[in-house]
Write a protein that holds these residues in place. Sequence first.
Motif, PDB file in Angstrom:
ATOM      1  N   PRO A  73      16.193  35.065  45.905  1.00  0.00           N
ATOM      2  CA  PRO A  73      14.742  35.070  45.683  1.00  0.00           C
ATOM      3  C   PRO A  73      14.313  35.970  44.531  1.00  0.00           C
ATOM      4  O   PRO A  73      13.265  35.723  43.941  1.00  0.00           O
ATOM      5  CB  PRO A  73      14.155  35.570  47.010  1.00  0.00           C
ATOM      6  CG  PRO A  73      15.284  35.851  47.922  1.00  0.00           C
ATOM      7  CD  PRO A  73      16.566  35.488  47.255  1.00  0.00           C
ATOM      8  N   MET A  74      15.092  37.028  44.213  1.00  0.00           N
ATOM      9  CA  MET A  74      14.630  38.017  43.239  1.00  0.00           C
ATOM     10  C   MET A  74      15.566  38.115  42.033  1.00  0.00           C
ATOM     11  O   MET A  74      16.774  38.314  42.178  1.00  0.00           O
ATOM     12  CB  MET A  74      14.552  39.410  43.898  1.00  0.00           C
ATOM     13  CG  MET A  74      13.777  39.456  45.196  1.00  0.00           C
ATOM     14  SD  MET A  74      12.112  38.793  45.082  1.00  0.00           S
ATOM     15  CE  MET A  74      11.215  40.174  44.427  1.00  0.00           C
ATOM     16  N   LEU A  75      14.987  37.995  40.832  1.00  0.00           N
ATOM     17  CA  LEU A  75      15.730  38.254  39.591  1.00  0.00           C
ATOM     18  C   LEU A  75      15.062  39.483  38.970  1.00  0.00           C
ATOM     19  O   LEU A  75      13.996  39.365  38.356  1.00  0.00           O
ATOM     20  CB  LEU A  75      15.632  37.036  38.665  1.00  0.00           C
ATOM     21  CG  LEU A  75      16.329  37.141  37.316  1.00  0.00           C
ATOM     22  CD1 LEU A  75      17.844  37.228  37.483  1.00  0.00           C
ATOM     23  CD2 LEU A  75      15.984  35.945  36.427  1.00  0.00           C
ATOM     24  N   ALA A  76      15.651  40.655  39.164  1.00  0.00           N
ATOM     25  CA  ALA A  76      15.000  41.906  38.726  1.00  0.00           C
ATOM     26  C   ALA A  76      15.607  42.364  37.393  1.00  0.00           C
ATOM     27  O   ALA A  76      15.127  41.957  36.332  1.00  0.00           O
ATOM     28  CB  ALA A  76      15.112  42.954  39.836  1.00  0.00           C
ATOM     29  N   THR A  77      16.680  43.178  37.435  1.00  0.00           N
ATOM     30  CA  THR A  77      17.334  43.549  36.162  1.00  0.00           C
ATOM     31  C   THR A  77      18.179  42.384  35.639  1.00  0.00           C
ATOM     32  O   THR A  77      18.565  42.364  34.468  1.00  0.00           O
ATOM     33  CB  THR A  77      18.289  44.741  36.339  1.00  0.00           C
ATOM     34  OG1 THR A  77      19.361  44.351  37.203  1.00  0.00           O
ATOM     35  CG2 THR A  77      17.579  45.954  36.922  1.00  0.00           C
ATOM     36  N   ASN A  95      12.113  52.113  39.609  1.00  0.00           N
ATOM     37  CA  ASN A  95      13.204  51.880  40.576  1.00  0.00           C
ATOM     38  C   ASN A  95      13.804  50.486  40.435  1.00  0.00           C
ATOM     39  O   ASN A  95      14.526  50.028  41.320  1.00  0.00           O
ATOM     40  CB  ASN A  95      12.683  52.063  42.011  1.00  0.00           C
ATOM     41  CG  ASN A  95      12.230  53.488  42.255  1.00  0.00           C
ATOM     42  OD1 ASN A  95      12.885  54.437  41.814  1.00  0.00           O
ATOM     43  ND2 ASN A  95      11.090  53.642  42.909  1.00  0.00           N
ATOM     44  N   ALA A  96      13.466  49.824  39.337  1.00  0.00           N
ATOM     45  CA  ALA A  96      13.933  48.456  39.070  1.00  0.00           C
ATOM     46  C   ALA A  96      13.450  47.473  40.129  1.00  0.00           C
ATOM     47  O   ALA A  96      14.138  46.496  40.447  1.00  0.00           O
ATOM     48  CB  ALA A  96      15.456  48.408  38.894  1.00  0.00           C
ATOM     49  N   TYR A  97      12.281  47.718  40.702  1.00  0.00           N
ATOM     50  CA  TYR A  97      11.610  46.730  41.571  1.00  0.00           C
ATOM     51  C   TYR A  97      10.615  45.928  40.720  1.00  0.00           C
ATOM     52  O   TYR A  97      10.035  46.449  39.761  1.00  0.00           O
ATOM     53  CB  TYR A  97      10.890  47.416  42.738  1.00  0.00           C
ATOM     54  CG  TYR A  97      11.826  47.581  43.921  1.00  0.00           C
ATOM     55  CD1 TYR A  97      11.792  46.686  44.989  1.00  0.00           C
ATOM     56  CD2 TYR A  97      12.786  48.582  43.930  1.00  0.00           C
ATOM     57  CE1 TYR A  97      12.679  46.797  46.044  1.00  0.00           C
ATOM     58  CE2 TYR A  97      13.680  48.704  44.980  1.00  0.00           C
ATOM     59  CZ  TYR A  97      13.626  47.811  46.037  1.00  0.00           C
ATOM     60  OH  TYR A  97      14.509  47.911  47.069  1.00  0.00           O
ATOM     61  N   ASP A 139      11.163  44.491  48.908  1.00  0.00           N
ATOM     62  CA  ASP A 139      12.599  44.217  49.066  1.00  0.00           C
ATOM     63  C   ASP A 139      12.766  42.922  49.856  1.00  0.00           C
ATOM     64  O   ASP A 139      12.491  42.871  51.056  1.00  0.00           O
ATOM     65  CB  ASP A 139      13.273  45.390  49.788  1.00  0.00           C
ATOM     66  CG  ASP A 139      14.784  45.239  49.808  1.00  0.00           C
ATOM     67  OD1 ASP A 139      15.270  44.190  50.293  1.00  0.00           O
ATOM     68  OD2 ASP A 139      15.487  46.138  49.331  1.00  0.00           O
ATOM     69  N   ALA A 140      13.221  41.882  49.165  1.00  0.00           N
ATOM     70  CA  ALA A 140      13.277  40.548  49.792  1.00  0.00           C
ATOM     71  C   ALA A 140      14.213  40.538  51.001  1.00  0.00           C
ATOM     72  O   ALA A 140      13.879  39.970  52.045  1.00  0.00           O
ATOM     73  CB  ALA A 140      13.716  39.521  48.757  1.00  0.00           C
ATOM     74  N   GLY A 141      15.383  41.168  50.876  1.00  0.00           N
ATOM     75  CA  GLY A 141      16.345  41.174  51.990  1.00  0.00           C
ATOM     76  C   GLY A 141      15.750  41.847  53.216  1.00  0.00           C
ATOM     77  O   GLY A 141      15.832  41.328  54.338  1.00  0.00           O
ATOM     78  N   ASP A 142      15.122  42.983  53.018  1.00  0.00           N
ATOM     79  CA  ASP A 142      14.516  43.699  54.153  1.00  0.00           C
ATOM     80  C   ASP A 142      13.400  42.882  54.787  1.00  0.00           C
ATOM     81  O   ASP A 142      13.240  42.873  56.011  1.00  0.00           O
ATOM     82  CB  ASP A 142      13.957  45.051  53.690  1.00  0.00           C
ATOM     83  CG  ASP A 142      15.072  46.074  53.478  1.00  0.00           C
ATOM     84  OD1 ASP A 142      16.190  45.853  53.977  1.00  0.00           O
ATOM     85  OD2 ASP A 142      14.811  47.093  52.813  1.00  0.00           O
TER      86      ASP A 142
HETATM   87  N1  URA Z   1      15.339  43.358  44.804  1.00  0.00           N
HETATM   88  C1  URA Z   1      14.282  43.047  45.589  1.00  0.00           C
HETATM   89  O1  URA Z   1      14.468  42.604  46.747  1.00  0.00           O
HETATM   90  N2  URA Z   1      13.047  43.226  45.096  1.00  0.00           N
HETATM   91  C2  URA Z   1      12.826  43.688  43.860  1.00  0.00           C
HETATM   92  O2  URA Z   1      11.660  43.815  43.446  1.00  0.00           O
HETATM   93  C3  URA Z   1      13.943  44.005  43.053  1.00  0.00           C
HETATM   94  C4  URA Z   1      15.187  43.827  43.554  1.00  0.00           C
END
Ligand code: URA
Length: 210
Positions: free
Chosen positions: A133-137, A192-194, A201-204
């Motif tokens: 779901p997330m493409l961050a760095t 924090n690279a969010y 946090d998608a996993g949480d």
């Molecule tokens: N991983 C996440 O779950 N969310 C973010 O915003 C960045 C990395």
Amino acid sequence: MNDNVMIMEHPLIKHKISLLRDKNTGTGEFRSLVEEIAMLMAFEALRSLPLEEAEIETPIEKCTCPVISGKKLAIVPILRAGLGMVDGILSLVPTAKVGHIGLCRDEETHLPQEYYCKLPGMLEQREIILLDPMLATGGSAAAAVDLIKSHGGKNIKFMCIIAAPEGLKVLSEAHPDIEIYCGNLDRCLNENAYICPGLGDAGDRIFGTK
Ligand code: URA
Ligand code: PRP
């Protein structure tokens, strides 16, 4: 924007992503929304799915009709959060094979650490959809594509619900040959690279941890 990057425009996808972002959306609803968005995005990403001819008998006569040649598709979630997208795609293509890549971002360096990899056979012959779901760095997605390619995978698409411009650049420069499907392109990463505004946090949020 690179030709290989597709940003979703459908109002249903936009609406569901807005609900996902809401911090008051609870685990059950969040999980359902991730699954529904993945299914809707799959309509776009699976446009090039191979078809084969099958003989069908209608109440009127026999005819030859196109059907999905289902054995060719592999979907590969990046653990954990990518798991939330799997059932939405399997509801469209139940015969797809499913691989798993376990990556976890180091909290200090934000670099992905690999802890699991199990991929379907004959990867070189398959259309592969990598899910997160997330493409961050972009570190996790680029590392997952490296792994798939090292196992022979060639025809790869990456599907994410939210992308940061930073991650999109990293992934498309590291792997210019893959197609990237994003539900939405957000503003930027924070310290924090969010992703901002993102969804946390998608996993949480999918698994109800933390
Ligand atoms: N991983 C996440 O779950 N969310 C973010 O915003 C960045 C990395
Ligand atoms: C999250 C997310 C991606 C990754 C994105 O997973 O699901 O896999 O971070 O970040 P990147 O683009 O900067 O690499 P995380 O590592 O938190 O693991 P989790 O899914 O187990 O929570």
